[in-house]
Design a protein around this motif. Structure first.
Motif, short mmCIF file in Angstrom:
data_model
loop_
_atom_site.label_atom_id
_atom_site.label_comp_id
_atom_site.label_asym_id
_atom_site.label_seq_id
_atom_site.Cartn_x
_atom_site.Cartn_y
_atom_site.Cartn_z
N GLU A 231 0.61 1.31 -10.69
CA GLU A 231 -0.02 0.03 -11.02
C GLU A 231 -1.31 -0.15 -10.22
O GLU A 231 -2.31 -0.65 -10.73
CB GLU A 231 0.94 -1.12 -10.72
N LEU A 232 -1.26 0.27 -8.96
CA LEU A 232 -2.41 0.12 -8.09
C LEU A 232 -3.47 1.19 -8.33
O LEU A 232 -4.66 0.93 -8.16
CB LEU A 232 -1.96 0.16 -6.62
N ASP A 233 -3.04 2.38 -8.70
CA ASP A 233 -3.98 3.50 -8.92
C ASP A 233 -3.42 4.42 -9.99
O ASP A 233 -2.77 5.42 -9.69
CB ASP A 233 -4.20 4.26 -7.62
N PRO A 234 -3.64 4.10 -11.28
CA PRO A 234 -3.02 4.87 -12.36
C PRO A 234 -3.50 6.30 -12.50
O PRO A 234 -2.84 7.10 -13.17
CB PRO A 234 -3.37 4.05 -13.61
N VAL A 235 -4.61 6.65 -11.87
CA VAL A 235 -5.11 8.02 -12.01
C VAL A 235 -4.93 8.83 -10.72
O VAL A 235 -5.61 9.82 -10.49
CB VAL A 235 -6.60 8.04 -12.45
N ASP A 236 -4.00 8.40 -9.87
CA ASP A 236 -3.68 9.17 -8.68
C ASP A 236 -2.62 10.22 -9.03
O ASP A 236 -1.51 9.87 -9.46
CB ASP A 236 -3.14 8.25 -7.58
N PRO A 237 -2.91 11.51 -8.85
CA PRO A 237 -1.92 12.55 -9.19
C PRO A 237 -0.60 12.39 -8.45
O PRO A 237 0.46 12.65 -9.01
CB PRO A 237 -2.63 13.85 -8.78
#
Length: 404
Positions: A231-237
């Motif tokens: 939710e906070l960083d959707p593109v963090d692997p």
């Protein structure tokens, strides 16, 4: 003495990549001195946890001796990646060096060699190798600096990295310490996605290795923290990796595939993402796919904290295909690897038994019982819900024979 407590210890790390220095006859191809570092800037910019100085600023630093103090003071960079290029005949050698600007310490260096005409092809390979190395060495450096400070003086990012040091030791006490540090990081910065990812990982360990009294609550926490991370960083692997793994605990590993695939699409150098994909493959008896993915993981990160699990995954791919001798070689190596927990030893027991190495299997059985007297077959099958009847029966029958 305590390390500096100024700007270099605050916030996520910043790196500057400078033009490479040309040696000897490399002057004949000056463009390569900027082409390779430009490729590295592009690749490193995909790492969500790292701030990369734009080439318009970092390329102002060039010459035989990079002034690391000036790099730190002018660009605010905690790390500097520099390199050299030398050509001898038809061969080109590229040297890459990662330095910490606060104390000028070299924390990683590597050399690459290729034919001059292959330089375009090797640029991507070098970038891939450097990204993988930085994923390991920069967090280690951050944690080393954080250890020298009192916890109350640390910011959220430093607390997160200190937590990683405990998280990868794979025992109950360190897992608890890691969770406490991640929680402290969130108290300082409630929007730090990586801290939620860390709590998902520690909750996964609690459930997977049965550290706590309520595995169902731990499974739920692993998923909830992973979801909050995304939710906070959707593109963090790493957030995608943790959500994919959390779904293993619910007995639906294939449901996690979209998240695991997303992790490696976002960062093609993410070794743990490839490993998790491989594990999901072997649960479904997809041996060839599992081997391809786990080999990619080990190539990307040959000294990864999860190497023991990668080795065990490789072993099971051979077991599924009926090559018990090769499976036994990998399984015994996995159980001996640093960090290997008792579930890995249980895999070794079944694989060694399948290869007729009863004495070795008995030795690992005694080791497991000494470490965890409460372990059961149900626990193993909950952790590794093999879908293929043959593989599941092989493990079940073998572990029963050795008293589990």
């Amino acid at each position: 003495s305590r390390p500096p407590s100024g700007p270099e210890l605050i916030g996520r790390p910043v790196i500057a990549v400078t033009p490479f220095r040309l040696l000897g006859s490399a002057d004949a191809t000056p463009a390569i001195a900027e082409a390779v570092p430009a490729e590295l800037i592009s690749s490193l910019s995909r790492l969500r946890w790292l701030s990369v100085i734009a080439r318009g600023s970092s390329f102002r630093f060039r010459g035989s001796n990079i002034d690391l103090d000036a790099v730190r003071e002018t660009l605010g960079a905690r790390y500097c990646l520099s390199g050299t290029i030398e050509i001898v005949g038809q061969r080109m050698t590229l040297g890459v060096e990662l330095s910490r600007t606060s104390d000028h310490r070299v924390i990683w260096a590597e050399h690459y060699s290729c034919r001059i005409h292959d330089v375009q092809e090797i640029r991507m390979s070098i970038a891939q190798s450097v990204v993988t190395a930085l994923e390991l060495h920069v967090p280690l450096s951050e944690a080393m600096q954080a250890r020298g400070q009192h916890v109350d003086d640390l910011d959220a990012w430093s607390l997160y990295h200190l937590g990683l040091q405990h998280m990868y030791r794979f025992n109950k006490a360190d897992n608890m310490a890691a969770a406490q540090l991640f929680q402290s990081a969130l108290e300082r910065d409630p929007y730090l996605a990586r801290a939620h990812a860390g709590l998902s990982f520690t909750s996964f360990q609690d459930a997977f290795l049965r550290y706590g009294q309520d595995p169902a609550a731990d499974r739920l926490a692993a998923r909830r923290h992973a979801e909050r991370s995304l939710e906070l960083d959707p593109v963090d692997p790493i957030g995608n990796f943790n959500l994919g793994r959390a779904l293993w605990l619910e007995g639906v590993p294939d449901a996690g595939l979209p998240w695991l695939d997303q992790a490696t699409q976002l960062n093609p150098n993410y070794a743990q993402g490839f490993y998790a994909r491989a594990w999901t493959d072997i649960i479904a008896d997809r041996a060839a796919e599992g081997r391809r993915h786990v080999d990619a993981a080990m190539q990307l990160s040959p000294i990864d904290p999860l190497l023991y699990a990668m080795l065990a995954t490789r072993a099971v791919t051979h077991l599924i295909e009926g090559d018990t001798a090769e499976a036994a070689r990998w399984a015994d190596r996995a159980a001996r690897a640093p960090g290997a927990h008792f579930l890995i030893a249980l895999i070794a027991i079944a694989v060694l038994d399948a290869d007729g190495q009863v004495d070795r299997a008995q030795a690992w059985a005694a080791d497991v019982k000494a470490r965890r007297s409460d372990v059961t077959l149900e626990h193993f099958l909950r952790a590794f819900p093999f879908e293929g009847g043959t593989t599941r029966n092989l493990f079940s029958n073998a572990l029963r024979r050795y008293g589990f």
